[in-house]
Design an enzyme around this catalytic site. Structure first.
Site, PDB file in Angstrom:
ATOM      1  N   HIS A 158      46.042  33.602  47.261  1.00  0.00           N
ATOM      2  CA  HIS A 158      46.456  33.220  45.897  1.00  0.00           C
ATOM      3  C   HIS A 158      47.549  33.988  45.404  1.00  0.00           C
ATOM      4  CE1 HIS A 158      45.136  32.635  41.464  1.00  0.00           C
ATOM      5  NE2 HIS A 158      45.452  33.695  41.473  1.00  0.00           N
ATOM      6  N   GLU A 159      47.326  35.349  45.747  1.00  0.00           N
ATOM      7  CA  GLU A 159      48.312  36.337  45.120  1.00  0.00           C
ATOM      8  C   GLU A 159      49.737  36.065  45.618  1.00  0.00           C
ATOM      9  OE1 GLU A 159      47.759  37.894  42.380  1.00  0.00           O
ATOM     10  OE2 GLU A 159      45.709  37.741  42.533  1.00  0.00           O
ATOM     11  N   HIS A 162      51.453  33.299  43.984  1.00  0.00           N
ATOM     12  CA  HIS A 162      52.454  33.896  42.672  1.00  0.00           C
ATOM     13  C   HIS A 162      53.782  34.249  43.066  1.00  0.00           C
ATOM     14  CE1 HIS A 162      49.348  33.375  39.493  1.00  0.00           C
ATOM     15  NE2 HIS A 162      48.415  34.366  40.183  1.00  0.00           N
ATOM     16  N   ASP A 168      48.849  30.798  37.629  1.00  0.00           N
ATOM     17  CA  ASP A 168      47.371  30.639  37.618  1.00  0.00           C
ATOM     18  C   ASP A 168      46.731  29.100  36.791  1.00  0.00           C
ATOM     19  OD1 ASP A 168      46.327  33.124  38.582  1.00  0.00           O
ATOM     20  OD2 ASP A 168      47.131  34.125  36.881  1.00  0.00           O
TER      21      ASP A 168
HETATM   22 ZN   LIG Z   1      46.581  34.625  39.853  1.00  0.00          ZN
END
Ligand SMILES: [Zn+2]
Length: 207
Positions: A158-159, A162, A168
């Site tokens: 997930h990170e 980014h 998000d």
């Molecule tokens: Zn996030």
């Protein structure tokens, strides 16, 4: 032998609860680092936050594309990451890179020194996040407690999402990687869905 000394020193740092952060980020009084987290409880997803996340992504992309310009025969943009400061998450970082590399074609992640971005680990009440100092440098911070509470590969992927430019979307389902902690701790899916894959490919398309 040197490894054992290093491990001992690291163990002391971890025992003291010290987050291993870039000195530039730790020393900077203002502005506060721009962050994009894993859960909605800490990061409400403000417009400023979204803008900061975009700035981080653009900084990583600019760094990667500068290297590509020096080697125009590269078919894809290669983003290099330095995982040496997050030894606890070595496997998760490697898996997250493999997941993204098998999911998209226009950008690929490679481990190496002097990376476009780096991973760090430690304890932070805000949890895990991607951050930029606004001056072309970024990093992903992985929080110990949150990575025990939630699926660690999903948090890391997930990170990393980014870094590749995705924002998000906490209200999304578990099948969506950027929903982060929204679907709860039982969600273990570490893969981006087709929409997320397409978006990253579009963001990194040449020309
Ligand atoms: Zn996030």
């Amino acid at each position: 032998m040197k490894r054992s000394v290093l491990s001992a020193a690291l163990g002391l740092a971890l025992a003291a609860g010290l987050a291993v952060l870039p000195t530039t980020a730790a020393a900077a009084a203002t502005p506060a680092p721009a962050v994009q987290g894993y859960t909605a409880s800490t990061y409400a997803g403000s417009a400023a936050e979204a803008a900061n996340n975009q700035a981080f992504f653009q900084a990583v992309m600019a760094s990667a594309k500068a290297k590509q310009a020096a080697n125009p025969n590269l078919a894809t943009v290669v983003v290099t990451y330095d995982a040496s400061s997050a030894p606890t998450f070595r496997n998760q970082i490697s898996q997250a890179a493999q997941i993204w590399n098998s999911s998209v074609g226009n950008v690929q992640l490679r481990s190496g020194s002097g990376g476009d971005f780096a991973y760090y680990e430690g304890n932070d009440s805000r949890g895990s996040y991607a951050s930029t100092d606004g001056h072309g440098r970024g990093y992903v911070f992985l929080d110990y407690q949150q990575n025990r509470q939630y699926n660690s590969v999903r948090v890391t992927a997930h990170e990393t999402g980014h870094v590749l430019g995705l924002p998000d979307h906490y209200s999304g389902p578990c099948s969506e990687l950027m929903s982060g902690g929204g679907p709860g701790t039982s969600c273990t899916n570490p893969y981006p869905n087709s929409t997320e894959r397409s978006r990253v490919n579009s963001l990194w398309a040449r020309g």
